[in-house]
Design a protein around this motif. Structure first.
Motif, PDB file in Angstrom:
ATOM      1  N   ARG A 250       0.812  -1.212   0.000  1.00  0.00           N
ATOM      2  CA  ARG A 250       0.000   0.000   0.000  1.00  0.00           C
ATOM      3  C   ARG A 250       0.847   1.265   0.000  1.00  0.00           C
ATOM      4  O   ARG A 250       0.383   2.327  -0.408  1.00  0.00           O
ATOM      5  CB  ARG A 250      -0.937   0.004   1.205  1.00  0.00           C
ATOM      6  CG  ARG A 250      -1.969  -1.113   1.167  1.00  0.00           C
ATOM      7  CD  ARG A 250      -2.995  -0.967   2.259  1.00  0.00           C
ATOM      8  NE  ARG A 250      -3.753   0.281   2.104  1.00  0.00           N
ATOM      9  CZ  ARG A 250      -4.743   0.646   2.900  1.00  0.00           C
ATOM     10  NH1 ARG A 250      -5.099  -0.128   3.907  1.00  0.00           N
ATOM     11  NH2 ARG A 250      -5.372   1.781   2.704  1.00  0.00           N
ATOM     12  N   THR A 252       3.268   2.160  -1.821  1.00  0.00           N
ATOM     13  CA  THR A 252       3.628   2.664  -3.152  1.00  0.00           C
ATOM     14  C   THR A 252       2.415   2.816  -4.059  1.00  0.00           C
ATOM     15  O   THR A 252       2.559   3.070  -5.252  1.00  0.00           O
ATOM     16  CB  THR A 252       4.627   1.699  -3.812  1.00  0.00           C
ATOM     17  OG1 THR A 252       4.055   0.380  -3.879  1.00  0.00           O
ATOM     18  CG2 THR A 252       5.920   1.634  -3.010  1.00  0.00           C
ATOM     19  N   ALA A 253       1.213   2.702  -3.506  1.00  0.00           N
ATOM     20  CA  ALA A 253       0.000   2.773  -4.319  1.00  0.00           C
ATOM     21  C   ALA A 253      -0.384   4.217  -4.609  1.00  0.00           C
ATOM     22  O   ALA A 253      -0.221   5.096  -3.762  1.00  0.00           O
ATOM     23  CB  ALA A 253      -1.147   2.072  -3.596  1.00  0.00           C
ATOM     24  N   PRO A 254      -0.907   4.509  -5.812  1.00  0.00           N
ATOM     25  CA  PRO A 254      -1.381   5.864  -6.113  1.00  0.00           C
ATOM     26  C   PRO A 254      -2.580   6.221  -5.249  1.00  0.00           C
ATOM     27  O   PRO A 254      -3.476   5.396  -5.049  1.00  0.00           O
ATOM     28  CB  PRO A 254      -1.756   5.789  -7.597  1.00  0.00           C
ATOM     29  CG  PRO A 254      -1.975   4.331  -7.878  1.00  0.00           C
ATOM     30  CD  PRO A 254      -1.057   3.594  -6.958  1.00  0.00           C
ATOM     31  N   ALA A 255      -2.606   7.438  -4.741  1.00  0.00           N
ATOM     32  CA  ALA A 255      -3.655   7.849  -3.802  1.00  0.00           C
ATOM     33  C   ALA A 255      -4.988   8.103  -4.488  1.00  0.00           C
ATOM     34  O   ALA A 255      -6.035   8.055  -3.851  1.00  0.00           O
ATOM     35  CB  ALA A 255      -3.210   9.104  -3.058  1.00  0.00           C
ATOM     36  N   ASP A 256      -4.968   8.384  -5.779  1.00  0.00           N
ATOM     37  CA  ASP A 256      -6.183   8.780  -6.498  1.00  0.00           C
ATOM     38  C   ASP A 256      -6.717   7.688  -7.414  1.00  0.00           C
ATOM     39  O   ASP A 256      -7.364   7.963  -8.419  1.00  0.00           O
ATOM     40  CB  ASP A 256      -5.909  10.044  -7.309  1.00  0.00           C
ATOM     41  CG  ASP A 256      -4.743   9.866  -8.277  1.00  0.00           C
ATOM     42  OD1 ASP A 256      -4.058   8.828  -8.174  1.00  0.00           O
ATOM     43  OD2 ASP A 256      -4.524  10.759  -9.122  1.00  0.00           O
ATOM     44  N   ASP A 257      -6.443   6.419  -7.073  1.00  0.00           N
ATOM     45  CA  ASP A 257      -6.872   5.306  -7.934  1.00  0.00           C
ATOM     46  C   ASP A 257      -7.514   4.223  -7.064  1.00  0.00           C
ATOM     47  O   ASP A 257      -6.871   3.239  -6.693  1.00  0.00           O
ATOM     48  CB  ASP A 257      -5.664   4.738  -8.685  1.00  0.00           C
ATOM     49  CG  ASP A 257      -6.061   3.702  -9.733  1.00  0.00           C
ATOM     50  OD1 ASP A 257      -7.253   3.326  -9.785  1.00  0.00           O
ATOM     51  OD2 ASP A 257      -5.169   3.260 -10.490  1.00  0.00           O
ATOM     52  N   TYR A 260      -7.144   0.498  -7.936  1.00  0.00           N
ATOM     53  CA  TYR A 260      -5.779  -0.001  -8.108  1.00  0.00           C
ATOM     54  C   TYR A 260      -5.572  -1.410  -7.546  1.00  0.00           C
ATOM     55  O   TYR A 260      -5.087  -2.295  -8.273  1.00  0.00           O
ATOM     56  CB  TYR A 260      -4.813   0.991  -7.469  1.00  0.00           C
ATOM     57  CG  TYR A 260      -3.358   0.588  -7.497  1.00  0.00           C
ATOM     58  CD1 TYR A 260      -2.620   0.642  -8.672  1.00  0.00           C
ATOM     59  CD2 TYR A 260      -2.710   0.151  -6.336  1.00  0.00           C
ATOM     60  CE1 TYR A 260      -1.273   0.290  -8.693  1.00  0.00           C
ATOM     61  CE2 TYR A 260      -1.370  -0.203  -6.339  1.00  0.00           C
ATOM     62  CZ  TYR A 260      -0.660  -0.136  -7.520  1.00  0.00           C
ATOM     63  OH  TYR A 260       0.664  -0.495  -7.541  1.00  0.00           O
TER      64      TYR A 260
END
Length: 439
Positions: A250, A252-257, A260
């Motif tokens: 989590r 490295t996950a994009p915050a706005d997706d 994902y």
């Protein structure tokens, strides 16, 4: 063998806010907690140890004899009430680690709003009553837990293999898979937390239980952690398991997706392949003990504070054995361990390769950990997201990754760090502290 006497008494409902966490005060605590409920043990009335290929069978024989001879007073029908034992078993049949079952003197339990205290003694003359149980519990609770703060001398040191050596082991694993020798291997690594001030195991357990409420927080003889994976749970003739395989960090996950994790995990052939191997391994070994079995047709994404996992839940009605009795939780543990989720497939091939590539004895890491009661119920998780407290200043942390044909060594190393994060945070350690020397 000594005859045990055990008394269980219902007590008032525990705090809805912290539940059993208020009882986590000792560094030698026995514990199994999820969402504030479970079992917490104090002291020791009986213990069994064994190692080698027969460790499960030997432990079960000891437990059946001990519990069968015991004088048990238990007005409740709640799983975990009455006479119960905590256990931890070595991952490998070759390990010198002593697998163990421990019967505490006192257990405080909580489940579905029902709370109880159990006192167990080997003394034929000892009083057993609510008053005696409360007095014994008060003696254990008469300890002010010492809070530990980060120390400038804290260091994170490499384990048996450096990062570079472990990545090389991953690459060698992939080569064996591509050569057709096996389809999956779970490769583990260790790191060492060298602490400037003594570890507080009770504090670690409280941190884990608060942060990972949907996981099973465990503690048995210095083995501590918070596992998301249930090997087997037996309750009134029904067995349940939670299988995890497929991981996404989590951090490295994009915050706005928001889609994902579903897209990257459920949409990945590599992750789904790894997951299916784990499911097939469990159901194949569980089936001989069942009359019916159900599992998710599609895995779901399990959200934890540090990672997402592909997960599947399996449930089964247990069938009577040759003796007419329902198989115990420990009998199922023996049949299921090691699963493909912590070893690989085929397990015999993966097990041999693990010994060759890891260069370490896993001890209790990735072995079964949990509890069982005298009524045949039990919960056994897989000892993941955990560590072994070797001495007050030394804690050895473990993490493993499922390696398949599409695995990348650098990506697997990053995944191992995401799985080490729960214990590092609970120890108040930052990965950068002391930088992992020798990597």
């Amino acid at each position: 063998m000594t005859t045990l006497r055990s008394l269980t008494v219902p007590i008032g409902e525990l705090s809805a806010t912290i539940g059993l966490l208020e009882y986590l005060v000792l560094n030698d605590q026995l514990a199994w907690i999820r969402s504030g409920e479970g079992l917490v043990g104090f002291g020791e009335t009986a213990r069994f140890t064994a190692s080698g290929p027969e460790r499960f069978a030997d432990a079960q024989q000891w437990w059946l004899k001990l519990s069968g001879d015991a004088e048990v007073q238990n007005p409740l029908t709640v799983p975990g009430s009455g006479l119960a034992a905590f256990g931890s078993f070595g991952f490998s049949k070759r390990s010198p680690f002593e697998s163990r079952l421990i019967v505490p003197e006192i257990i405080v339990g909580s489940r579905d709003g029902i709370a109880w205290i159990t006192q167990t003694t080997a003394d034929p003359d000892a009083e057993l009553s609510l008053a005696s149980a409360q007095t014994a519990l008060a003696h254990y609770l008469d300890v002010i837990p010492v809070a530990r703060e980060a120390d400038p001398a804290d260091r994170i040191l490499p384990g048996i293999l450096s990062e570079a050596e472990w990545k090389n082991a991953v690459a060698r694993s992939v080569a064996h898979i591509k050569a057709g020798e096996l389809s999956k291997i779970v490769l583990a690594r260790d790191i060492v937390a060298s602490l400037g001030s003594p570890v507080s195991a009770a504090q670690v357990l409280r941190e884990l239980a608060l942060r990972y409420r949907s996981c099973w927080t465990y503690s048995v003889d210095g083995l501590v952690g918070s596992t998301p994976e249930m090997l087997i749970k037996v309750e009134n003739g029904v067995a349940r398991a939670r299988v995890l395989a497929g991981t996404l960090d989590r951090a490295t996950a994009p915050a706005d997706d928001p889609d994902y994790p579903q897209r990257v995990l459920a949409g990945s052939d590599k992750q789904r392949h790894e997951h299916q191997i784990a499911i097939d391994s469990l159901t194949r070994h569980l089936e001989p003990f069942t009359s019916s079995m159900t599992s998710h047709s599609e895995p779901f994404v399990l959200e934890l504070p540090n990672v997402w996992h592909l997960a599947s839940d399996v449930s089964a009605e247990l069938a009577p054995g040759h003796d007419g009795g329902i198989p115990t939780s420990l009998a199922l543990v023996e049949a299921l361990h090691p699963t493909a989720a912590v070893c690989g497939f085929p397990t015999s091939v993966a097990g041999e390769l693990i010994s060759e590539l890891e260069h370490m004895d896993r001890g209790p890491y990735a072995g079964p950990v949990g509890w069982m009661d005298a009524a045949g119920n039990g919960e056994w998780g897989i000892a993941l997201r955990g560590a072994v407290i070797e001495d007050p200043h030394t804690v050895r942390l473990f993490a493993g990754c499922g390696i398949v044909a599409g695995s990348n060594p650098a990506s697997e190393l990053a995944e191992s760090w995401s799985k080490l994060r729960p214990m590092l945070e609970a120890l108040d350690l930052d990965r950068a502290v002391g930088a992992v020397q020798g990597s």
